[in-house]
Design a protein around this motif. Structure first.
Motif: not given
Length: 261
Positions: A174-175, A178, A180, A197-198
């Protein structure tokens, strides 16, 4: 005084499973004993669980267990909560080797779901599992049902000079910014986030995997829904037979590649 019926019909999130947890009863018992009146200790336990759940603590951390594939696993805040999407990796690995022997490495094992599930399905496989977090490894060892070689270390540092037929990983992807992540605040961030950029950890795994793979060995990775194209490019230098997979929600979720001959 409050009965089972009162709580089952409340608007509390996860009221039935929380009630079952507090009373140590299953759902069938709750339905057939809905007139049962909770005693003071049971009510106290239930209120505490409700408060924790309302604060966003995932139910799996409150219950201490989570089902994955065909088994139940102990989970703690030191480990990610198993997701159904990751079961795709199990299906791919089982189909890839079927009844053939396999020397398997599970990188970043967490609670051990991938390594333990595959070892349970294939007791004749030689399975190793690594994690940099000693607390996560302790949970994985408690979950183990088969003889698995657990090693602590950062990615391949845990298995120097060892080679495998299949390297499998559900790494952080995950970035770091993010949105989320707000919904995942109770889970270990180090197991979720991998740079801007994950892809930081996936890059490292792809770069170092070739020297830890046997001839014609495979690398299998879980990844984010929007990362498949970038990962394909990262693999092309040292891998061929690249296969892409969607999860059960039809999202890009996994990629399998074979070491170049």
């Amino acid at each position: 005084m409050h009965s089972v019926h009162h709580y089952l019909n409340s608007r509390v999130i996860d009221s039935a499973p929380l009630l079952g947890l507090a009373l140590k009863r299953d759902h069938t018992w709750l339905i057939t004993h809905n007139d049962y009146i909770l005693n003071a200790q049971e009510k106290h336990t239930l209120v505490h669980l409700i408060e924790q759940r309302q604060k966003g603590v995932p139910f799996a951390y409150l219950s201490g267990t989570k089902g994955f594939y065909h088994l139940d696993f102990k989970v703690t805040p030191d480990t990610l909560i198993p997701r159904p999407e990751t079961e795709l990796l199990i299906d791919i690995a089982l189909d890839l080797f079927k009844k053939k022997p396999c020397r398997l490495l599970d990188l970043g094992t967490g609670s051990g779901i991938i390594a333990i599930t595959l070892a349970d399905k294939n007791p004749h496989w030689q399975v190793s599992a690594t994690d940099f977090c000693d607390k996560a490894l302790a949970v994985a060892k408690q979950n183990a049902r088969q003889d698995i070689n657990f090693q602590q270390g950062n990615w391949f540092d845990a298995v120097p000079n060892q080679t495998f037929d299949l390297i499998i990983s559900n790494p952080p992807y995950i970035e770091q910014n993010d949105l989320y992540l707000k919904d995942l605040s109770h889970e270990p961030q180090s197991a979720l986030v991998a740079g801007k950029d994950g892809l930081d950890d996936i890059r490292l795994i792809i770069k170092n995997a070739p020297k830890h793979l046997n001839k014609q060995g495979y690398l299998l990775l879980e990844h984010g829904y929007n990362q498949q194209q970038q990962i394909t490019q990262l693999l092309k230098d040292n891998f061929l037979n690249i296969h892409k997979f969607n999860d059960y929600n039809l999202q890009n979720r996994a990629i399998l590649a074979q070491l170049k001959f």
